[in-house]
Motif scaffolding. Structure first.
Motif, PDB file in Angstrom:
ATOM      1  N   GLN A 151     -53.801 -59.704 -51.353  1.00 18.27           N
ATOM      2  CA  GLN A 151     -54.828 -59.717 -52.410  1.00 18.27           C
ATOM      3  C   GLN A 151     -55.103 -58.338 -52.895  1.00 18.27           C
ATOM      4  OE1 GLN A 151     -56.121 -62.525 -53.516  1.00 18.27           O
ATOM      5  NE2 GLN A 151     -57.526 -61.830 -55.079  1.00 18.27           N
ATOM      6  N   VAL A 152     -55.317 -57.267 -52.284  1.00 18.13           N
ATOM      7  CA  VAL A 152     -55.328 -56.186 -52.494  1.00 18.13           C
ATOM      8  C   VAL A 152     -54.050 -55.536 -53.150  1.00 18.13           C
ATOM      9  CG1 VAL A 152     -55.791 -53.730 -51.883  1.00 18.13           C
ATOM     10  CG2 VAL A 152     -56.911 -55.398 -50.609  1.00 18.13           C
ATOM     11  N   LEU A 153     -52.998 -55.745 -52.884  1.00 17.35           N
ATOM     12  CA  LEU A 153     -51.836 -55.443 -53.509  1.00 17.35           C
ATOM     13  C   LEU A 153     -51.715 -55.940 -55.001  1.00 17.35           C
ATOM     14  CD1 LEU A 153     -49.577 -53.258 -53.329  1.00 17.35           C
ATOM     15  CD2 LEU A 153     -48.019 -55.240 -52.222  1.00 17.35           C
ATOM     16  N   LEU A 154     -52.045 -57.242 -55.080  1.00 18.40           N
ATOM     17  CA  LEU A 154     -52.119 -58.028 -56.329  1.00 18.40           C
ATOM     18  C   LEU A 154     -53.016 -57.428 -57.384  1.00 18.40           C
ATOM     19  CD1 LEU A 154     -51.690 -61.856 -55.172  1.00 18.40           C
ATOM     20  CD2 LEU A 154     -50.113 -60.497 -56.918  1.00 18.40           C
ATOM     21  N   GLY A 155     -54.256 -57.066 -56.883  1.00 20.26           N
ATOM     22  CA  GLY A 155     -55.193 -56.500 -57.624  1.00 20.26           C
ATOM     23  C   GLY A 155     -54.741 -55.083 -58.102  1.00 20.26           C
ATOM     24  N   LEU A 156     -54.126 -54.360 -57.129  1.00 17.29           N
ATOM     25  CA  LEU A 156     -53.544 -53.087 -57.765  1.00 17.29           C
ATOM     26  C   LEU A 156     -52.554 -53.103 -58.985  1.00 17.29           C
ATOM     27  CD1 LEU A 156     -53.104 -51.264 -54.323  1.00 17.29           C
ATOM     28  CD2 LEU A 156     -54.607 -50.459 -56.151  1.00 17.29           C
ATOM     29  N   SER A 164     -61.909 -56.622 -57.124  1.00 15.85           N
ATOM     30  CA  SER A 164     -60.533 -57.295 -56.912  1.00 15.85           C
ATOM     31  C   SER A 164     -59.905 -56.347 -55.698  1.00 15.85           C
ATOM     32  CB  SER A 164     -59.704 -57.200 -57.908  1.00 15.85           C
ATOM     33  OG  SER A 164     -58.568 -57.649 -57.869  1.00 15.85           O
ATOM     34  N   LEU A 165     -60.160 -55.094 -55.794  1.00 10.78           N
ATOM     35  CA  LEU A 165     -59.497 -54.180 -54.640  1.00 10.78           C
ATOM     36  C   LEU A 165     -60.193 -54.416 -53.419  1.00 10.78           C
ATOM     37  CD1 LEU A 165     -58.805 -50.763 -56.541  1.00 10.78           C
ATOM     38  CD2 LEU A 165     -57.420 -52.731 -56.397  1.00 10.78           C
ATOM     39  N   ALA A 166     -61.721 -55.061 -53.496  1.00 12.76           N
ATOM     40  CA  ALA A 166     -62.206 -55.101 -52.040  1.00 12.76           C
ATOM     41  C   ALA A 166     -61.735 -56.385 -51.461  1.00 12.76           C
ATOM     42  CB  ALA A 166     -63.507 -55.456 -52.382  1.00 12.76           C
ATOM     43  N   ARG A 241     -57.300 -51.774 -44.801  1.00  7.38           N
ATOM     44  CA  ARG A 241     -58.287 -50.641 -44.740  1.00  7.38           C
ATOM     45  C   ARG A 241     -59.110 -50.404 -45.961  1.00  7.38           C
ATOM     46  NH1 ARG A 241     -55.748 -47.942 -41.593  1.00  7.38           N
ATOM     47  NH2 ARG A 241     -54.805 -46.576 -43.195  1.00  7.38           N
ATOM     48  N   THR A 242     -58.169 -50.111 -47.067  1.00  7.78           N
ATOM     49  CA  THR A 242     -58.829 -50.061 -48.308  1.00  7.78           C
ATOM     50  C   THR A 242     -59.922 -51.180 -48.889  1.00  7.78           C
ATOM     51  OG1 THR A 242     -56.725 -48.819 -49.051  1.00  7.78           O
ATOM     52  CG2 THR A 242     -58.311 -50.046 -50.872  1.00  7.78           C
ATOM     53  N   ALA A 243     -59.464 -52.499 -48.419  1.00  5.73           N
ATOM     54  CA  ALA A 243     -60.304 -53.355 -48.813  1.00  5.73           C
ATOM     55  C   ALA A 243     -61.704 -53.280 -48.144  1.00  5.73           C
ATOM     56  CB  ALA A 243     -59.858 -54.865 -48.432  1.00  5.73           C
ATOM     57  N   ASP A 244     -61.838 -53.033 -46.999  1.00  3.05           N
ATOM     58  CA  ASP A 244     -62.861 -52.606 -46.018  1.00  3.05           C
ATOM     59  C   ASP A 244     -63.726 -51.466 -46.708  1.00  3.05           C
ATOM     60  OD1 ASP A 244     -62.392 -54.856 -44.428  1.00  3.05           O
ATOM     61  OD2 ASP A 244     -61.249 -53.356 -42.848  1.00  3.05           O
ATOM     62  N   LEU A 245     -63.242 -50.466 -47.118  1.00  9.35           N
ATOM     63  CA  LEU A 245     -63.804 -49.193 -47.845  1.00  9.35           C
ATOM     64  C   LEU A 245     -64.339 -49.494 -49.174  1.00  9.35           C
ATOM     65  CD1 LEU A 245     -61.446 -46.582 -46.818  1.00  9.35           C
ATOM     66  CD2 LEU A 245     -63.745 -47.120 -45.576  1.00  9.35           C
ATOM     67  N   VAL A 246     -63.544 -50.449 -49.815  1.00  9.64           N
ATOM     68  CA  VAL A 246     -64.108 -50.639 -51.127  1.00  9.64           C
ATOM     69  C   VAL A 246     -65.159 -51.957 -51.174  1.00  9.64           C
ATOM     70  CG1 VAL A 246     -63.175 -51.458 -53.385  1.00  9.64           C
ATOM     71  CG2 VAL A 246     -61.926 -50.181 -52.341  1.00  9.64           C
TER      72      VAL A 246
END
Length: 360
Positions: A151-156, A164-166, A241-246
């Motif tokens: 999901q995060v990669l698709l958002g990017l 979306s990045l969350a 980890r990016t999703a958790d932070l965002v």
């Protein structure tokens, strides 16, 4: 027929379920989340390894926790391919042998607005139907860490915003239901391990091999993690980890926007002959940071049933740059338009109006 692995489950009652063999590590990791589910909870089960692992973990939690929890499964037949009814019935039989009360619902998917979104809407309509029967307010779905990374990669790739990045939220509201994802810390390999331990077969949905998400899953992520030609191992973990932070930042901004939205609403006299309207005070909006102001505008658009694209929100936001007290617009969005108008009580308003539907 779709591929499956391994043989069908055999538990027939509490004397043989859960198995007395040593529990695998992924099951132990899943149990604390499942034991926190409230008394009346629905499980969304498709027949895939992820959702069946969710059901297995819930069944083990119920048998070992000795609580009054009443978990019910909902198996949705989207009727999108031949044999789907048989898959749904076989999945229900597995769940019943695990001791889980199961409801099968066949739904009709209107793919006019996109197949994935339409299937999701139909699925949640089935969840709400069963929730009314059981008194449940919680539905648990089996999204995993792999789903999160994809999901995060698709958002990017799509140039999406912070939300979306969350990625996939651990908890969210969907109408009258609260949706929870207790397996977001497990991988797809973990869920298959749980199924094998329980002797439960699973279904491989051929539709998972089509579309952008399938290309991310089967091509892009493996290429990124290739130690020779890509970035090497750790890409998937980094995305999660990016999703958790965002997610923390996104929740803070959204909470701020909701508070502003409530305070910026201007009372408009109700008129049955007038299409639904949301009026926002510009003196409340103008001093805000752009990130909050546009979130507030998006809330008005969503309330009236439209879709807030970045390009249209930018156009609506630009209405505030006009001369103080002046009128401007309209800015068109699907099913509604937005104008800047001089108000009788307030200095200037942004008026969001739902368009009348032409008679058939």
């Amino acid at each position: 027929m779709p591929a499956e692995s391994p043989a069908a489950p055999t538990p027939t009652g509490p004397d043989v379920w859960p198995p007395t063999t040593r529990w695998p590590a992924p099951l132990n990791a899943a149990l604390p989340q499942l034991k926190q589910l409230p008394a009346h909870t629905l499980l969304g089960v498709s027949g895939g390894a992820d959702s069946l692992a969710l059901a297995i973990a819930a069944a083990v939690a119920d048998r070992t926790d000795h609580s009054d929890r009443q978990v019910t499964a909902v198996v949705v037949d989207h009727q999108l391919q031949p044999g789907s009814a048989d898959v749904a019935q076989r999945t229900a039989a597995v769940l019943e042998r695990l001791g889980i009360t199961t409801h099968v619902r066949a739904v009709t998917v209107d793919s006019g607005a996109g197949l994935e979104a339409a299937a999701r809407d139909a699925r949640y309509e089935a969840f709400r139907d069963v929730a009314e029967l059981t008194g449940a307010t919680i539905v648990a779905t089996a999204h995993t860490a792999d789903d999160q990374a994809e999901q995060v990669l698709l958002g990017l790739a799509r140039g999406s915003g912070l939300r979306s990045l969350a990625g996939i939220r651990r908890t969210r509201t969907h109408g009258p239901l609260t949706v929870v994802r207790p397996l977001l810390h497990l991988t797809r390999a973990d869920t298959e391990t749980i199924c094998r331990w329980a002797g439960v077969s699973w279904w491989e949905d051929p539709m998972n091999d089509d579309g952008a998400r399938a290309r991310v899953r089967h091509r892009l992520l493996p290429a990124l993690e290739d130690p020779g030609t890509g970035l090497g191992p750790g890409v998937r973990a980094g995305l999660i980890r990016t999703a958790d932070l965002v997610a923390d930042d996104a929740e803070a901004l959204e909470g701020w926007a909701h508070r502003v939205y409530a305070g910026a609403r201007a009372d408009i006299p109700a008129d049955p002959a007038t299409p639904a309207t949301v009026a926002l005070r510009l003196d409340h909006l103008a001093p805000l940071p752009t990130a909050i102001r546009r979130r507030v505008l998006a809330l008005a658009v969503v309330e009236l049933g439209s879709t807030p694209t970045a390009e249209r929100l930018h156009a609506v936001d630009a209405l505030m740059d006009r001369r103080p007290g002046s009128s401007a617009g309209p800015i068109e969005l699907p099913g509604l338009h937005v104008t800047r108008e001089r108000g009788s009580e307030y200095a200037t308003l942004l008026m969001f109006r739902r368009l009348r539907r032409a008679p058939r």
